[in-house]
Design a protein around this motif. Structure first.
Motif, PDB file in Angstrom:
ATOM      1  N   LEU A   5       0.755  -0.992   0.243  1.00 14.10           N
ATOM      2  CA  LEU A   5       0.321  -0.153  -0.122  1.00 14.10           C
ATOM      3  C   LEU A   5       1.276   1.360   0.128  1.00 14.10           C
ATOM      4  N   LEU A   6       2.362   1.137   0.592  1.00 10.01           N
ATOM      5  CA  LEU A   6       3.092   2.132   1.033  1.00 10.01           C
ATOM      6  C   LEU A   6       3.562   2.103  -0.822  1.00 10.01           C
ATOM      7  N   MET A   9       0.985   4.529  -2.862  1.00 12.94           N
ATOM      8  CA  MET A   9       0.732   5.503  -2.551  1.00 12.94           C
ATOM      9  C   MET A   9       2.544   6.654  -3.147  1.00 12.94           C
ATOM     10  N   GLN A  10       3.213   6.226  -2.992  1.00 12.90           N
ATOM     11  CA  GLN A  10       4.407   6.427  -3.378  1.00 12.90           C
ATOM     12  C   GLN A  10       4.530   6.693  -4.960  1.00 12.90           C
ATOM     13  N   ASN A  12       1.975   6.385  -6.828  1.00 12.16           N
ATOM     14  CA  ASN A  12       0.371   7.796  -7.236  1.00 12.16           C
ATOM     15  C   ASN A  12      -0.523   6.597  -7.849  1.00 12.16           C
ATOM     16  N   LYS A  32      -7.128   5.583  -4.774  1.00 11.41           N
ATOM     17  CA  LYS A  32      -5.957   5.859  -4.442  1.00 11.41           C
ATOM     18  C   LYS A  32      -5.548   6.759  -3.123  1.00 11.41           C
ATOM     19  N   ILE A  33      -4.497   6.396  -2.834  1.00 10.91           N
ATOM     20  CA  ILE A  33      -4.164   6.147  -1.283  1.00 10.91           C
ATOM     21  C   ILE A  33      -3.900   8.153  -1.482  1.00 10.91           C
ATOM     22  N   ILE A  34      -4.073   8.505  -0.058  1.00  9.25           N
ATOM     23  CA  ILE A  34      -3.725  10.188   0.192  1.00  9.25           C
ATOM     24  C   ILE A  34      -2.811   9.948   1.034  1.00  9.25           C
ATOM     25  N   LYS A  35      -3.195   9.039   2.233  1.00  7.50           N
ATOM     26  CA  LYS A  35      -2.043   9.704   3.240  1.00  7.50           C
ATOM     27  C   LYS A  35      -1.925   8.135   3.768  1.00  7.50           C
ATOM     28  N   MET A  36      -0.941   7.744   4.569  1.00  4.74           N
ATOM     29  CA  MET A  36      -0.849   6.089   5.655  1.00  4.74           C
ATOM     30  C   MET A  36      -0.790   6.507   7.372  1.00  4.74           C
ATOM     31  N   PHE A  41      -5.628   3.743   6.996  1.00  2.00           N
ATOM     32  CA  PHE A  41      -4.698   4.705   5.470  1.00  2.00           C
ATOM     33  C   PHE A  41      -5.788   5.364   5.121  1.00  2.00           C
ATOM     34  N   ALA A  43      -7.752   7.518   1.964  1.00  2.00           N
ATOM     35  CA  ALA A  43      -8.112   6.810   0.323  1.00  2.00           C
ATOM     36  C   ALA A  43      -9.335   7.855  -0.223  1.00  2.00           C
TER      37      ALA A  43
END
Length: 73
Positions: A5-6, A9-10, A12, A32-36, A41, A43
């Protein structure tokens, strides 16, 4: 799972999730992941068209969405 997942996110990336809700219902989400954080997280969920918070331990599977570029001839 957290590392996968990280990376998404990195990079995009948009990903498809199989997710189990608190009530035990399994749903498929495109996010779409915004922050963890350490255990969750935030998204943007394309299914619900809103920001949602997901628990990392409740994610059953995560697959990046591969989008093909279409060429006009």
């Amino acid at each position: 799972m957290k590392e996968q997942l990280l990376k998404a996110m990195q990079r995009n990336q948009v990903i498809d999730l199989m997710y189990m809700s608190k009530g035990g219902e399994i749903t498929k989400r495109r996010v779409k992941i915004i922050k963890m954080t350490s255990d969750a997280f935030q998204a943007y969920c394309f299914v619900k068209q809103a920001k949602r918070t997901f628990i990392i331990d409740s994610v059953l599977a995560a697959v990046p969405v591969i989008q093909r570029e279409r060429e006009v001839i």
